[in-house]
Design an enzyme around this catalytic site. Sequence first.
Site, short mmCIF file in Angstrom:
data_model
loop_
_atom_site.label_atom_id
_atom_site.label_comp_id
_atom_site.label_asym_id
_atom_site.label_seq_id
_atom_site.Cartn_x
_atom_site.Cartn_y
_atom_site.Cartn_z
N PHE A 142 0.98 -1.06 0.05
CA PHE A 142 0.14 -0.12 -0.05
C PHE A 142 0.83 1.19 0.13
O PHE A 142 1.48 1.44 0.96
CB PHE A 142 -0.95 -0.12 1.28
CG PHE A 142 -1.71 1.34 1.26
CD1 PHE A 142 -3.12 1.24 0.40
CD2 PHE A 142 -1.56 2.44 1.77
CE1 PHE A 142 -3.81 2.28 0.23
CE2 PHE A 142 -2.31 3.68 1.66
CZ PHE A 142 -3.65 3.54 0.89
N ASP A 227 9.12 3.11 2.43
CA ASP A 227 7.93 3.93 2.44
C ASP A 227 7.52 3.58 3.91
O ASP A 227 7.38 2.82 4.49
CB ASP A 227 6.81 3.24 1.78
CG ASP A 227 5.60 4.20 1.95
OD1 ASP A 227 5.54 5.03 2.89
OD2 ASP A 227 4.52 3.90 1.21
N LYS A 256 2.10 11.38 7.06
CA LYS A 256 1.34 11.01 8.41
C LYS A 256 1.82 11.86 9.49
O LYS A 256 1.47 13.08 9.60
CB LYS A 256 1.17 9.64 8.59
CG LYS A 256 0.20 8.86 7.18
CD LYS A 256 -0.07 7.58 7.61
CE LYS A 256 -1.28 7.20 6.47
NZ LYS A 256 -0.83 6.10 5.84
C1 PLP Z 1 -1.05 6.18 4.15
C2 PLP Z 1 0.13 5.47 3.54
C3 PLP Z 1 0.46 6.09 2.05
C4 PLP Z 1 -0.42 7.31 1.58
O1 PLP Z 1 -0.61 8.52 2.16
P1 PLP Z 1 -1.55 9.59 1.80
O2 PLP Z 1 -1.44 10.73 2.78
O3 PLP Z 1 -2.80 8.90 2.17
O4 PLP Z 1 -1.64 9.82 0.46
C5 PLP Z 1 1.57 5.64 1.56
N1 PLP Z 1 2.27 4.56 2.16
C6 PLP Z 1 2.00 4.03 3.06
C7 PLP Z 1 2.90 2.90 3.75
C8 PLP Z 1 0.87 4.60 4.10
O5 PLP Z 1 0.64 3.85 5.11
#
Ligand code: PLP
Length: 404
Positions: A142, A227, A256
Amino acid sequence: MSSSVIDFIATEARFGARNYEPIGVVLSRGEGVWVWDTEGNRYLDCLSAYSAVSQGHCHPKILAAMVEQAHRLTLTSRAFHNDQLALFYEEIAALTGSHKVLPMNSGAEAVESAIKSVRKWGYEVKGVPDGQAEIIVCANNFHGRTLGIVGFSTDPETRGHFGPFAPGFKVIPFGDATALEEAINPNTVAFLVEPIQGEAGVVIPPAGYFTEVRALCTANNVMLVLDEIQTGLGRTGKLLAEQHEGIEADVTLLGKALSGGFYPVSAVLSNNDVLGTLRPGQHGSTFGGNPLACAVARAALRVLVEEGMIENAALQGARFLEGLKAIRANTIREVRGRGLMLAVELHPEAGRARRYCETLQGKGILAKDTHEQTIRIAPPLVITSDQVDWALERLATTLTQDFS
Ligand SMILES: *Cc1c(COP(=O)(O)O)cnc(C)c1O
């Protein structure tokens, strides 16, 4: 239920695109680990807005920094310098040991920016023939919701009827270093991966996986892009989840909790010349690096460190995990987690996780299901031992249900 609650939910449903299916609670206030609904009921937030509110709701010092900056200057665009961006760069680079920073807004934008940057690095530094760059990603990943990103998702719900998609991505299983070795070829520019797969249900790779991944990437001149949008900034009990593995990524993505939930702020951090390939005019964002975002992010990073939230995540995470493991309930298939990134996976016969989340709501806990069978638990990092025990009691009675 008062009419106002019904109105909020019904009005959302009437006018809004139905791309979410929220739990039936309407929140109007938050403080620390707690949120309150419009009726005044209090809940322990065990989602933290998918880890964006790690510092706790409405942290007073982040709030003060935001209000102060909002009175002075909010947006200049990058056409001019502002007096917050340099300080944000300096502080985040010092904290994470990075050399270069690219400020963006959402997490998905940070991922997209990393993809663009590693491709450019591939052509201009590694010498990959133009248009041939490949990026390796993992099954069940994700990384966000933009077209570029959902194109390499393996979830039919995420991809379905959104194509055609961009080429240049190769999918391998998560946690399998041999698969990575076999997938790498001379055109591979990067391996993009989550240290722990969050949305997939808090999937922790086997011990030693990332040591092998790091070695393979180094040996083949492939950029390791971690990520850490969800795992980073203390969530797993370390500043970055890579520290559990004793490795360093070439490119790290944060988002985040970078703003403590006040404002969308994300960043691409790089340890080498990946970001150095970007020249003026080749990438940008109107809001990326704006003074309000920078002031908020600076305060969010400061309180994370100064208030010992990372250490607390390790301590309370261990207590929470131990407590979950001690629950003897036939509904539970597996409990897993690192720091305050936890999950309870239910037996298929136990029914959908969503039902348990609704029961928990009635007991004053807000948690979110993921992938039908998994309850994700990720409270703010400011949670205390008493609050962990309070949550465990309620989880125990909720999960100890006779489904036979
Ligand atoms: C939430 C998340 C994203 C995307 O972030 P947004 O601010 O919703 O675009 C990307 N990678 C990971 C691992 C995430 O948990």
